[in-house]
Design a protein around this motif. Sequence first.
Motif, PDB file in Angstrom:
ATOM      1  N   ASP A   1       0.755  -1.342   0.015  1.00 11.83           N
ATOM      2  CA  ASP A   1      -0.101   0.050   0.255  1.00 11.83           C
ATOM      3  C   ASP A   1       0.862   1.139   0.007  1.00 11.83           C
ATOM      4  N   PRO A   2       0.839   2.168  -0.830  1.00 10.11           N
ATOM      5  CA  PRO A   2       1.664   3.405  -1.116  1.00 10.11           C
ATOM      6  C   PRO A   2       1.478   4.162  -0.100  1.00 10.11           C
ATOM      7  N   LYS A   3      -0.023   4.396   0.775  1.00  8.60           N
ATOM      8  CA  LYS A   3      -0.053   4.951   1.787  1.00  8.60           C
ATOM      9  C   LYS A   3       0.680   4.912   3.007  1.00  8.60           C
ATOM     10  N   GLU A   4       1.223   3.502   3.395  1.00  9.07           N
ATOM     11  CA  GLU A   4       1.969   3.301   4.171  1.00  9.07           C
ATOM     12  C   GLU A   4       3.228   3.662   4.052  1.00  9.07           C
TER      13      GLU A   4
ATOM     14  N   TYR B   1      -5.499   8.041  -3.810  1.00  7.51           N
ATOM     15  CA  TYR B   1      -5.195   6.522  -4.010  1.00  7.51           C
ATOM     16  C   TYR B   1      -6.551   5.787  -3.427  1.00  7.51           C
ATOM     17  N   SER B   2      -7.007   6.151  -2.462  1.00  9.65           N
ATOM     18  CA  SER B   2      -8.063   5.523  -1.975  1.00  9.65           C
ATOM     19  C   SER B   2      -9.314   5.586  -2.919  1.00  9.65           C
ATOM     20  N   ALA B   3      -9.567   6.853  -3.606  1.00 10.16           N
ATOM     21  CA  ALA B   3     -10.524   7.120  -4.571  1.00 10.16           C
ATOM     22  C   ALA B   3     -10.250   6.226  -5.772  1.00 10.16           C
ATOM     23  N   ALA B   4      -9.217   6.174  -6.212  1.00  7.97           N
ATOM     24  CA  ALA B   4      -8.792   5.392  -7.432  1.00  7.97           C
ATOM     25  C   ALA B   4      -9.056   3.752  -6.977  1.00  7.97           C
ATOM     26  N   GLU B   5      -8.700   3.511  -5.819  1.00  7.89           N
ATOM     27  CA  GLU B   5      -8.790   1.937  -5.332  1.00  7.89           C
ATOM     28  C   GLU B   5     -10.294   1.556  -5.346  1.00  7.89           C
ATOM     29  N   ALA B   6     -11.140   2.765  -4.920  1.00  5.47           N
ATOM     30  CA  ALA B   6     -12.588   2.241  -4.752  1.00  5.47           C
ATOM     31  C   ALA B   6     -13.352   2.302  -6.170  1.00  5.47           C
TER      32      ALA B   6
ATOM     33  N   GLU C   1     -14.894  -3.288 -11.514  1.00  8.18           N
ATOM     34  CA  GLU C   1     -14.567  -4.589 -11.445  1.00  8.18           C
ATOM     35  C   GLU C   1     -15.852  -5.321 -10.931  1.00  8.18           C
ATOM     36  N   ASN C   2     -16.716  -4.789 -10.280  1.00 12.06           N
ATOM     37  CA  ASN C   2     -17.932  -5.518  -9.837  1.00 12.06           C
ATOM     38  C   ASN C   2     -18.965  -5.320 -11.085  1.00 12.06           C
TER      39      ASN C   2
ATOM     40  N   ASP D   1      -0.229   3.672 -10.133  1.00 17.14           N
ATOM     41  CA  ASP D   1      -0.362   4.519  -9.169  1.00 17.14           C
ATOM     42  C   ASP D   1       0.852   4.864  -8.313  1.00 17.14           C
ATOM     43  N   LYS D   2       1.409   3.328  -8.012  1.00 17.62           N
ATOM     44  CA  LYS D   2       2.377   3.878  -7.070  1.00 17.62           C
ATOM     45  C   LYS D   2       3.682   4.538  -7.616  1.00 17.62           C
TER      46      LYS D   2
END
Length: 267
Positions: free
Chosen positions: A24-27, A143-148, A154-155, A175-176
Amino acid sequence: MGFTNRFSTLIKQKVNTLLDKYEDPKEALDYSYVQQIETLNRLRRNIAEVVTAKKRLEMQKTKLWDSVRTLDEEAHRAVDSNREDLAKLALERKNANSLQAQGLDKQITEMQVEQQKLEDTERRLSTKVEEFKSKKEVIKAQYSAAEAQVKIKENVTGISEEMTDVGMAMNRAEDKTEKMKAKAQALDEMIDSGVLTDYTSTSTSTGSDNDIEGELQKMTVKSSVDEELAKLKAENIKKKKNQAKDEGEQNTEDTRAHEEEQPVVAE
C-alpha cells in the motif's frame, strides 16, 4: 553541498526500498513522514546543545573578567607594600586571563552564528515537513478514491478473476509510480532548498602554529606587565612625594602658629 547530495541520494534509496516493501503506497508515505519528523527533532536537539555550550562559555568568560579585576587590585596593593615581585606575578596572571577571555569572546560569536544558522534551517525544514504532510494526505485520498473506483468497475463489468488480478496489478504499479514521483519531487525540493547544512567539519591548527601563537602571547603578556608595573611604580612615587609635600606644609603651619602664641616682651 556534499552532505546535501548524500542526504538526497539516501532519501531516494529509501523511497525505492519502500516501494518494494509496502504493498500500500499510503504506508510508504506515512513512514517517510515519520522519518522527516525524526530528522527535525534531531536538528532541534542539536540547537539545544549549541545553546548550552554557548552559555557555558559565557559563564567561563564572566569568571575570567572577575579574576582580571581582582588581580589588578592585588597588583596595586603589592606596589603599595613595596612587593614588586608579587605585583609582577599578579599582572602576569591578569594579562593571561585577559587573553583567555578575549579568545572566549571569539568562540561565543562563532557559536552564535552557528546557532542562528541552525535555527533558520529548523524553521525552513519545519515548513517543508508541514507541506509534505498536507501533500501526502491528498495523495492518500486520491489513491483511496482510485482504489474504490477499481473495485466498482470490477463488480460492474464482471471481469474474470484472472483479468481482474492483472488489471489491479497494473493499476497499482501505475498509481505507485506516479505518486512516488510526486513524493520524490517533494523530497528533492526540501533538500535542494538547503534545509540541512554540514556543520561537522572543523578547522584545526598545526603544532607549529600553536607554538608561535603561544610565544606571541607570552611576549604580549610580558610587555604589558612591564608597562603596567612601571606605571604603578610611577604612581607610587608620585603619591609619596605628595604625602611628603603635605607633611612639609603642615609643619610650616604648626611653626607659624606656635610663634604667634609666644608672648611679646616689652623693651
